[in-house]
Design an enzyme around this catalytic site. Sequence first.
Site, PDB file in Angstrom:
ATOM      1  CB  THR A  12      -0.939   0.038   1.229  1.00  0.00           C
ATOM      2  OG1 THR A  12      -0.125  -0.122   2.403  1.00  0.00           O
ATOM      3  CG2 THR A  12      -1.983  -1.067   1.177  1.00  0.00           C
ATOM      4  N   GLY A  13       2.174   1.126   0.155  1.00  0.00           N
ATOM      5  CA  GLY A  13       3.065   2.289   0.203  1.00  0.00           C
ATOM      6  C   GLY A  13       3.458   2.767  -1.186  1.00  0.00           C
ATOM      7  CG  LEU A  59       7.157  -6.826   8.558  1.00  0.00           C
ATOM      8  CD1 LEU A  59       6.311  -7.215   7.386  1.00  0.00           C
ATOM      9  CD2 LEU A  59       8.133  -5.735   8.181  1.00  0.00           C
ATOM     10  CB  SER A 125      17.280   3.479   4.135  1.00  0.00           C
ATOM     11  OG  SER A 125      17.375   4.871   4.193  1.00  0.00           O
ATOM     12  CD  GLU A 127      17.940   9.170   7.245  1.00  0.00           C
ATOM     13  OE1 GLU A 127      17.936   9.991   8.170  1.00  0.00           O
ATOM     14  OE2 GLU A 127      17.939   9.516   6.044  1.00  0.00           O
ATOM     15  CE1 TYR A 149      12.970   3.990   7.819  1.00  0.00           C
ATOM     16  CE2 TYR A 149      14.908   5.296   7.231  1.00  0.00           C
ATOM     17  CZ  TYR A 149      13.894   4.426   6.869  1.00  0.00           C
ATOM     18  OH  TYR A 149      13.805   3.990   5.573  1.00  0.00           O
ATOM     19  CB  VAL A 189      11.221  17.560   2.367  1.00  0.00           C
ATOM     20  CG1 VAL A 189      12.283  17.001   1.432  1.00  0.00           C
ATOM     21  CG2 VAL A 189      11.285  19.078   2.401  1.00  0.00           C
ATOM     22  CE  LYS A 192       5.906  21.065   5.374  1.00  0.00           C
ATOM     23  NZ  LYS A 192       6.589  21.042   6.684  1.00  0.00           N
ATOM     24  NE  ARG A 217      17.912  13.131   3.119  1.00  0.00           N
ATOM     25  CZ  ARG A 217      18.531  13.794   4.101  1.00  0.00           C
ATOM     26  NH1 ARG A 217      19.576  14.561   3.833  1.00  0.00           N
ATOM     27  NH2 ARG A 217      18.130  13.666   5.359  1.00  0.00           N
TER      28      ARG A 217
HETATM   29  P1  NAP Z   1       5.842   4.039   2.695  1.00  0.00           P
HETATM   30  O1  NAP Z   1       5.131   4.723   1.578  1.00  0.00           O
HETATM   31  O2  NAP Z   1       5.875   4.647   4.045  1.00  0.00           O
HETATM   32  O3  NAP Z   1       5.187   2.567   2.813  1.00  0.00           O
HETATM   33  C1  NAP Z   1       5.441   1.743   3.932  1.00  0.00           C
HETATM   34  C2  NAP Z   1       4.594   0.488   3.803  1.00  0.00           C
HETATM   35  O4  NAP Z   1       4.843  -0.358   4.946  1.00  0.00           O
HETATM   36  C3  NAP Z   1       3.061   0.751   3.806  1.00  0.00           C
HETATM   37  O5  NAP Z   1       2.457  -0.129   2.889  1.00  0.00           O
HETATM   38  C4  NAP Z   1       2.671   0.378   5.222  1.00  0.00           C
HETATM   39  O6  NAP Z   1       1.333  -0.032   5.352  1.00  0.00           O
HETATM   40  C5  NAP Z   1       3.589  -0.810   5.456  1.00  0.00           C
HETATM   41  N1  NAP Z   1       3.713  -1.168   6.874  1.00  0.00           N
HETATM   42  C6  NAP Z   1       4.085  -0.373   7.896  1.00  0.00           C
HETATM   43  N2  NAP Z   1       4.080  -1.073   9.042  1.00  0.00           N
HETATM   44  C7  NAP Z   1       3.709  -2.338   8.742  1.00  0.00           C
HETATM   45  C8  NAP Z   1       3.514  -3.531   9.497  1.00  0.00           C
HETATM   46  N3  NAP Z   1       3.689  -3.546  10.821  1.00  0.00           N
HETATM   47  N4  NAP Z   1       3.117  -4.654   8.854  1.00  0.00           N
HETATM   48  C9  NAP Z   1       2.904  -4.644   7.522  1.00  0.00           C
HETATM   49  N5  NAP Z   1       3.050  -3.550   6.748  1.00  0.00           N
HETATM   50  C10 NAP Z   1       3.456  -2.411   7.365  1.00  0.00           C
HETATM   51  O7  NAP Z   1       7.361   3.730   2.287  1.00  0.00           O
HETATM   52  P2  NAP Z   1       8.048   3.734   0.838  1.00  0.00           P
HETATM   53  O8  NAP Z   1       8.542   5.095   0.552  1.00  0.00           O
HETATM   54  O9  NAP Z   1       7.190   3.030  -0.128  1.00  0.00           O
HETATM   55  O10 NAP Z   1       9.342   2.854   1.138  1.00  0.00           O
HETATM   56  C11 NAP Z   1       9.325   1.433   1.013  1.00  0.00           C
HETATM   57  C12 NAP Z   1      10.465   0.836   1.821  1.00  0.00           C
HETATM   58  O11 NAP Z   1      11.701   1.349   1.345  1.00  0.00           O
HETATM   59  C13 NAP Z   1      10.434   1.178   3.308  1.00  0.00           C
HETATM   60  O12 NAP Z   1      10.963   0.069   3.999  1.00  0.00           O
HETATM   61  C14 NAP Z   1      11.362   2.365   3.446  1.00  0.00           C
HETATM   62  O13 NAP Z   1      11.883   2.445   4.741  1.00  0.00           O
HETATM   63  C15 NAP Z   1      12.407   1.980   2.408  1.00  0.00           C
HETATM   64  N6  NAP Z   1      13.133   3.092   1.784  1.00  0.00           N
HETATM   65  C16 NAP Z   1      12.447   4.100   1.196  1.00  0.00           C
HETATM   66  C17 NAP Z   1      13.137   5.116   0.548  1.00  0.00           C
HETATM   67  C18 NAP Z   1      12.401   6.250  -0.128  1.00  0.00           C
HETATM   68  O14 NAP Z   1      13.048   7.260  -0.437  1.00  0.00           O
HETATM   69  N7  NAP Z   1      11.112   6.115  -0.413  1.00  0.00           N
HETATM   70  C19 NAP Z   1      14.545   5.091   0.505  1.00  0.00           C
HETATM   71  C20 NAP Z   1      15.209   4.019   1.088  1.00  0.00           C
HETATM   72  C21 NAP Z   1      14.502   3.015   1.723  1.00  0.00           C
HETATM   73  P3  NAP Z   1       0.137   1.050   5.672  1.00  0.00           P
HETATM   74  O15 NAP Z   1      -0.255   1.599   4.336  1.00  0.00           O
HETATM   75  O16 NAP Z   1      -0.885   0.188   6.311  1.00  0.00           O
HETATM   76  O17 NAP Z   1       0.725   2.100   6.578  1.00  0.00           O
HETATM   77  O1  G4F Z   2      11.794  13.936   2.855  1.00  0.00           O
HETATM   78  P1  G4F Z   2      12.414  13.596   4.138  1.00  0.00           P
HETATM   79  O2  G4F Z   2      11.500  13.495   5.320  1.00  0.00           O
HETATM   80  O3  G4F Z   2      13.232  12.255   3.899  1.00  0.00           O
HETATM   81  P2  G4F Z   2      14.423  11.539   4.697  1.00  0.00           P
HETATM   82  O4  G4F Z   2      14.461  11.907   6.131  1.00  0.00           O
HETATM   83  O5  G4F Z   2      15.663  11.737   3.900  1.00  0.00           O
HETATM   84  O6  G4F Z   2      13.965  10.008   4.626  1.00  0.00           O
HETATM   85  C1  G4F Z   2      13.459   9.439   3.429  1.00  0.00           C
HETATM   86  O7  G4F Z   2      14.521   8.937   2.671  1.00  0.00           O
HETATM   87  C2  G4F Z   2      15.267   7.870   3.289  1.00  0.00           C
HETATM   88  C3  G4F Z   2      16.407   7.490   2.334  1.00  0.00           C
HETATM   89  O8  G4F Z   2      17.532   8.261   2.639  1.00  0.00           O
HETATM   90  C4  G4F Z   2      14.312   6.716   3.533  1.00  0.00           C
HETATM   91  F1  G4F Z   2      14.989   5.669   4.049  1.00  0.00           F
HETATM   92  C5  G4F Z   2      13.208   7.169   4.472  1.00  0.00           C
HETATM   93  O9  G4F Z   2      12.278   6.092   4.653  1.00  0.00           O
HETATM   94  C6  G4F Z   2      12.477   8.329   3.814  1.00  0.00           C
HETATM   95  O10 G4F Z   2      11.820   7.861   2.663  1.00  0.00           O
HETATM   96  O11 G4F Z   2      13.529  14.680   4.525  1.00  0.00           O
HETATM   97  C7  G4F Z   2      14.575  15.015   3.634  1.00  0.00           C
HETATM   98  C8  G4F Z   2      15.352  16.219   4.172  1.00  0.00           C
HETATM   99  C9  G4F Z   2      15.776  16.087   5.655  1.00  0.00           C
HETATM  100  O12 G4F Z   2      17.112  16.482   5.793  1.00  0.00           O
HETATM  101  C10 G4F Z   2      14.878  17.061   6.392  1.00  0.00           C
HETATM  102  O13 G4F Z   2      15.450  17.629   7.557  1.00  0.00           O
HETATM  103  O14 G4F Z   2      14.497  17.367   4.117  1.00  0.00           O
HETATM  104  C11 G4F Z   2      14.647  18.117   5.315  1.00  0.00           C
HETATM  105  N1  G4F Z   2      13.443  18.914   5.556  1.00  0.00           N
HETATM  106  C12 G4F Z   2      13.424  20.273   5.633  1.00  0.00           C
HETATM  107  N2  G4F Z   2      12.169  20.680   5.914  1.00  0.00           N
HETATM  108  C13 G4F Z   2      12.202  18.443   5.785  1.00  0.00           C
HETATM  109  C14 G4F Z   2      11.399  19.567   6.013  1.00  0.00           C
HETATM  110  N3  G4F Z   2      11.707  17.174   5.799  1.00  0.00           N
HETATM  111  C15 G4F Z   2      10.375  17.026   6.041  1.00  0.00           C
HETATM  112  N4  G4F Z   2       9.868  15.766   6.039  1.00  0.00           N
HETATM  113  N5  G4F Z   2       9.551  18.109   6.287  1.00  0.00           N
HETATM  114  C16 G4F Z   2      10.018  19.406   6.272  1.00  0.00           C
HETATM  115  O15 G4F Z   2       9.259  20.359   6.518  1.00  0.00           O
END
Ligand code: NAP
Ligand code: G4F
Length: 325
Positions: A12-13, A59, A125, A127, A149, A189, A192, A217
Amino acid sequence: MTKRRALITGITGQDGSYLAEFLLSQDYEVIGVVRRTSTINFARIQHIQDDITLVSGDLLDQGSLIAILSEYKPQEVYNLAAQSFVPASWKQPVFTGEVTALGVTRVLEAVRTVDPTIRFYQASSSEMFGKVREVPQTETTPFYPRSPYGIAKVYGHWITINYRESYNLFACSGILFNHESPRRGLEFVTRKVTHYVAKIKLGMETQLPLGNLDSKRDWGYAGDYVRAMWLMLQQDKPDDYVVGTGETHAVRELCEVAFSYVGLNWEDYVTQDPRFMRPAEVDLLVSNPNKARHVLGWEPEVSFKQLIEMMVESDLEQLKKEHNL
Ligand code: NAP
Ligand code: G4F
């Protein structure tokens, strides 16, 4: 010929929805694990719901994962589920550890006990690099996570490697840098900013409050990144890969691109709000994706500017539709 079957946690993500679409296009049968919620949250997969099978699991619940793998017998498992919002991990560090760290072990244990020939992908990640030890970051850069995280993801990364080495599982870890899309959650961000830009352009908002404008980033397009996940599981041997664009941009640059796309000057609207600052920041992330490029043949196709413009456009369209404009 029988279709290949893949199971996705986190369907769903953002990434789960793109991966499901991609696997369907490769003629897979797709099983998605969804957790029970009081209201349905299938917005990102509504358009493919008739083509996939959704099953109930969590999970946090080992038994549900074992039962699902036993019943559906997938050849590939993509573990995308996580508590993925960094600021929430300071508010709920124990929950974040349960899902984002121990959750990985629960899925791996289910794989090991039900069918150790399953190919497993773990969503690691950038991160994990946190207070970066070198620039750019590669598969061998040491980790220095800066949030609960990031720490949970380091655990998930190492337990994946440990199961590969201990039990000879085909387990891969993709160290993905930030990837975005019109389906990105509104709290991150990029989304947003693009959502506020659209609202400001349509006269529904006047200001955009942000945190740290200087953090940088390596932002790519989620649709490109799910291809890399799949490619990792199609190789002869399991391994870990950094996936990113190799470019980095500051939050203020993101604002510049998004506002100028609709003919506005970002400095007239963006304010700094301490509520969005973090207790510990990751200042600079930039990937070296050479291994993914050379071994997987993976290349990102959408540029930073194209990505942000695509997101602003989509937010404008969506808001106009919702408000009959
Ligand atoms: P997301 O939009 O926040 O989606 C997270 C998913 O995990 C949702 O489907 C959520 O379900 C599900 N979930 C959360 N808790 C759960 C649980 N206890 N049991 C089963 N499902 C659960 O994240 P995303 O951006 O698609 O990222 C996917 C994965 O890649 C994550 O592991 C994230 O940490 C990792 N990642 C993301 C990025 C990025 O930039 N997007 C970068 C590096 C790594 P609900 O819809 O029910 O909440
Ligand atoms: O968009 P962000 O919240 O992403 P962040 O923290 O980099 O994490 C995302 O990427 C990771 C991969 O590196 C994933 F693993 C993680 O699950 C997620 O998808 O923030 C990006 C940057 C940060 O430095 C934050 O401090 O944007 C800066 N920022 C500035 N103003 C903000 C804001 N972030 C958010 N969310 N909201 C603000 O108003």
